[in-house]
Design an enzyme around this catalytic site. Structure first.
Site, short mmCIF file in Angstrom:
data_model
loop_
_atom_site.label_atom_id
_atom_site.label_comp_id
_atom_site.label_asym_id
_atom_site.label_seq_id
_atom_site.Cartn_x
_atom_site.Cartn_y
_atom_site.Cartn_z
CG ASP A 292 2.72 1.89 7.46
OD1 ASP A 292 2.25 3.00 7.17
OD2 ASP A 292 2.29 0.83 6.98
CG HIS B 86 6.07 -0.96 9.82
ND1 HIS B 86 4.96 -1.17 10.59
CD2 HIS B 86 5.69 -1.25 8.53
CE1 HIS B 86 3.96 -1.56 9.82
NE2 HIS B 86 4.38 -1.62 8.58
CG ASP C 27 -0.29 -0.17 2.53
OD1 ASP C 27 0.73 -0.88 2.59
OD2 ASP C 27 -0.79 0.39 3.53
#
Length: 305
Positions: A213, A142, A66
């Site tokens: 993220d 992350h 994404d």
């Protein structure tokens, strides 16, 4: 001075009809920097009237789909449009191999230079610099190797104090540039006029930090201290704090805590989980800790001043 930030997508994981994955366009000092490139990014660029030819630098935070699955489509479209200018891609090591394999399998090699700057350092590093702008990585926490990016204007030229200059007939228009770069002015009789008496301080440089993220990670605070604007992911609300910890994402209140500790001027939050049908709750929870919070929304434009 101001920067212009256009949100092309700000939702997590799977794209939906009205929820595009992460992508942003930052316009700073005549640069148009593309930050992340989730699915459908080139359609979003078209939708918001961004000229493809202006994009010469792409920054990819990490190799989850994404955040970069839209890149091969954009690269291929540039080829179809007969692009000639270089395209620089700053991304984790591995992306070059992925893109090269896709181009090879489809026999779609670009006729323009495609230059990869692969990143692997876990410390903040300078990855782009010219006379007006510099970009540093912001190492994040992350599930895979991930960076945010810090975009900073450099200190500009001094401003002419025309009220003072007009009182000195010897100063001509051809002398203005020397004054702007800080040089003193020497009169014909040898008297030195200090630059600060003829000019004003330049405007303060503007900075923008993009934190993709990441879990709650206070280690980034020294790098983003006092930035004009911070974008920080907020995948979950406090009702799913346990899931945020498990998946190494952040909650709205955790993003707000980072913003408060870093003394940033403005916080933009995004990367909302599809579990939430109404994103207003993210703003409500963040404002408990950091008042100047704004929601990222697809198509929204922020002026950072």
């Amino acid at each position: 001075m101001s920067l212009k930030l256009t949100i092309l997508g700000c939702h997590s994981a799977t794209p939906r009809v009205n929820a595009n994955p992460t992508a942003q366009l930052l316009e700073i000092k005549n640069h148009s920097f593309l930050i992340d490139c989730g699915e459908g990014t080139q359609v979003q660029l078209r939708k918001y009237n961004v000229k493809f030819s202006k994009i010469k630098h792409v920054f990819i935070s990490h190799l989850h789909g994404d955040h970069f699955y839209g890149l091969i489509g954009l690269i291929s479209t540039f080829r179809l449009l007969n692009r000639e200018a270089e395209l620089h891609i700053y991304a984790p090591k591995g992306l070059k191999e992925i893109i090269t394999l896709q181009l090879k399998a489809s026999n779609s090699w670009t006729q323009y230079p495609l230059l990869f700057h692969e990143l692997c350092s876990k410390k903040s590093e300078l990855i782009f610099e010219d006379k007006k702008v510099e970009v540093h990585t912001i190492p994040l926490d992350h599930r895979i190797y991930t960076n945010g990016f810090l975009f900073k204007e450099k200190l500009g030229e001094r401003k002419l104090n025309m009220g003072a200059i007009c009182k000195i007939p010897e100063i001509k228009i051809c002398d203005y540039q020397n004054l702007k770069i800080g040089r003193d002015f020497v009169l014909q009789n040898g008297t030195i006029l200090q630059n600060k008496t003829l000019t004003l301080n330049p405007e303060k440089p503007i900075s923008y930090a993009f934190c993709s993220d990441t879990s709650y990670y206070p280690e980034i605070i020294p790098t983003i201290k006092n930035v004009n604007c911070l974008y920080h992911e907020t995948t979950f609300l406090e009702d799913r704090a346990d899931l945020a910890t498990k998946t190494k994402h952040a909650t709205a209140q955790q993003a707000a805590s980072i913003a408060k500790q870093a003394k940033v001027k403005k916080l933009i939050i995004g990367h909302y989980s599809g579990r939430y049908k109404n994103i207003e709750g993210f703003k409500t929870e963040s404002k408990i800790i950091f008042k100047n919070t704004q929601l990222a929304e697809t198509g929204k434009v922020f002026k950072i001043e």
